[in-house]
Design an enzyme around this catalytic site. Structure first.
Site, PDB file in Angstrom:
ATOM      1  NE  ARG A   1      -3.512  -2.430   2.554  1.00 36.64           N
ATOM      2  CZ  ARG A   1      -3.662  -3.252   3.579  1.00 36.64           C
ATOM      3  NH1 ARG A   1      -3.028  -3.029   4.713  1.00 36.64           N
ATOM      4  NH2 ARG A   1      -4.471  -4.300   3.489  1.00 36.64           N
TER       5      ARG A   1
ATOM      6  CG  PHE B   1     -11.521  -6.729  -6.391  1.00 31.54           C
ATOM      7  CD1 PHE B   1     -12.629  -7.547  -6.541  1.00 31.54           C
ATOM      8  CD2 PHE B   1     -10.704  -6.501  -7.492  1.00 31.54           C
ATOM      9  CE1 PHE B   1     -12.909  -8.144  -7.779  1.00 31.54           C
ATOM     10  CE2 PHE B   1     -10.976  -7.092  -8.718  1.00 31.54           C
ATOM     11  CZ  PHE B   1     -12.086  -7.917  -8.856  1.00 31.54           C
TER      12      PHE B   1
ATOM     13  CG  ASP C   1     -15.626  -4.661  -2.281  1.00 36.35           C
ATOM     14  OD1 ASP C   1     -14.429  -4.917  -2.061  1.00 36.35           O
ATOM     15  OD2 ASP C   1     -16.541  -5.499  -2.151  1.00 36.35           O
TER      16      ASP C   1
ATOM     17  CG  ASN D   1     -19.407  -7.865 -10.480  1.00 37.68           C
ATOM     18  OD1 ASN D   1     -18.231  -7.932 -10.795  1.00 37.68           O
ATOM     19  ND2 ASN D   1     -20.155  -8.938 -10.306  1.00 37.68           N
TER      20      ASN D   1
ATOM     21  CG  ASP E   1      -5.920  -6.234  -2.783  1.00 36.92           C
ATOM     22  OD1 ASP E   1      -5.436  -7.382  -2.869  1.00 36.92           O
ATOM     23  OD2 ASP E   1      -6.174  -5.677  -1.698  1.00 36.92           O
TER      24      ASP E   1
ATOM     25  CB  CYS F   1      -4.134 -12.912  -1.622  1.00 42.42           C
ATOM     26  SG  CYS F   1      -5.913 -13.108  -1.857  1.00 42.42           S
TER      27      CYS F   1
END
Length: 409
Positions: free
Chosen positions: A226, A242, A264, A292, A313, A353
């Site tokens: 970040r 996101f 988001d 979305n 992300d 992730c």
């Protein structure tokens, strides 16, 4: 050995032996040739080769496919209270040595196998510890570990108000453990009145709810990523996809972005992001919208995008090998769209992730997306998870976060 140490003896296959010698701490059920003794579920066993060579000592789990999780490969270790206190001290000292003092306000203190606490996660959020116990061995000794950790932190000047157990995790069922959540009862202390606390990360303030927030309450692994985005955001128009609680968007806004849009699909996430913007006095430059991302990006392409920094992300699109192909298609779609939206000289921050979306597959996907989008990527930085989530070489499961910063040229 058994007469001397008193632990049940687990004899394993040559394949499992080779894995341990390479540094991996797990023994699967199919890799056990024999078990000499009757260990209790979660008890300590010695692991040996077919020739009787000592390979390590670990927790035995009678329900999990991961039948033994190694704790040590030192025959001199005795798994008493002093042993565990030393290991807690080492874990905390490591964080103090690799992080600035202000970054210890919110950090991961225990990262499972990477700290040789298999199945245990401990996150510190200012004055609260949020804990997940995902192995039966750690469950058996949590009444020793958690008070000792609180004592250690308090003796080092950390004000710890309470410990919250976030054991509402399906993985516990693989260990034969029930799901639950609630305050861990510290001896002689009443449980705190509130599971909400305020943390400061990179100068940005957040409210963290360790009872209801995702995972342990807040995602700490992108802390320095970040900050890397914040350094590049000055004067730019930013789209944070996101956004969840708005962390990348907030760092970009604090870094001097001209305008930030945080999106988001979750209305509640957008509300949190909006509240965090107000909390930090950044709401004048930061707009939060529930939409979305898979719908938004094609729409922006039709409308001519105003953004010159896009952040991707997403949550883990896959949590198993079986769904990796579908996940890679999802990653490709959003990256392809973002690359088409950005002007020449625009910046892309993109990550995954998911451990199962390996670095090789992720980078191959990025190359394919760039080719199909008709752009070339100039890499600014390749980054991983923050250093309080250490990667243990030999244990690929500890390496999961891929993060790239590119300029589109």
């Amino acid at each position: 050995m058994r007469a001397e140490r008193g632990y049940p003896l687990c004899t394993i296959t040559p394949k499992a032996e080779a894995s341990i010698l390479r540094g991996h701490p797990w023994v699967y059920d199919a890799e056990i040739l024999s078990l000499d003794g009757e260990p209790d579920n979660g008890a300590v066993v010695d692991v040996v080769s077919r020739k009787g060579r000592y390979l390590g000592t670990g927790f035995y789990s009678e329900h999990s496919k991961i039948r033994v999780r190694l704790l040590s490969r030192n025959t001199n270790d005795r798994f008493d209270e002093a042993f565990w206190r030393r290991k807690l001290q080492w874990a905390w000292e490591y964080r103090k040595s690799v992080m600035a003092p202000e970054d210890l306000d919110a950090c991961r203190i225990i990262f499972g196998e990477a700290d040789a606490f298999p199945g245990l996660t401990v996150d510190k959020f200012h004055d609260l510890l949020s804990v997940q116990v995902l192995s039966v061995g750690m469950e058996r000794i949590q009444n020793l570990l958690l008070p000792a950790l609180v004592e250690l932190l308090r003796s080092d000047g950390q004000n710890i108000r309470g410990v919250y157990l976030r054991n509402d995790v399906a993985l516990r069922e693989k260990e034969g453990l029930p799901q639950s959540k609630g305050w861990f009862p510290l001896p002689g202390e009443a449980s705190p009145d509130s599971a909400v606390t305020e943390i400061t990360e990179n100068g940005v303030r957040y409210l963290v709810d360790v009872e209801n927030g995702q995972k342990t309450g807040f995602f700490l692994d992108q802390k320095y990523n970040r900050l890397a985005v914040a350094r590049l955001a000055r004067g730019r128009t930013v789209l944070d996809c996101f956004t969840h609680t708005g962390s990348f968007a907030l760092n970009a806004a604090r870094g001097g972005a001209k305008r930030v849009t945080a999106v988001d699909v979750s209305e509640s996430a957008v509300e949190m992001a909006r509240a965090n913007a107000v909390r930090n006095g950044l709401d004048a430059v930061m707009t939060c919208t529930a939409v979305n991302v898979f719908d938004l990006l094609p729409q922006l392409e039709r409308e001519s995008s105003p953004y010159d920094l896009i952040i991707l992300d997403p949550p883990a699109f896959t949590k198993s090998r079986k769904t990796v192909d579908n996940a890679m298609a999802g990653y490709r779609e959003i990256n392809y769209r973002a690359m088409r939206l950005l002007p020449r000289g625009g910046l892309l921050a993109t990550c995954s992730c998911s451990h199962f979306a390996t670095e090789e597959r992720f980078t191959a996907m990025l190359r394919e997306a760039a080719r199909d989008a008709g752009v070339q990527l100039r890499q600014i930085e390749a980054r991983q998870q923050s250093c309080d989530h250490p990667i243990l070489w030999g244990v690929p499961e500890t390496s999961y976060l891929k993060f790239y910063l590119f300029q589109v040229v």
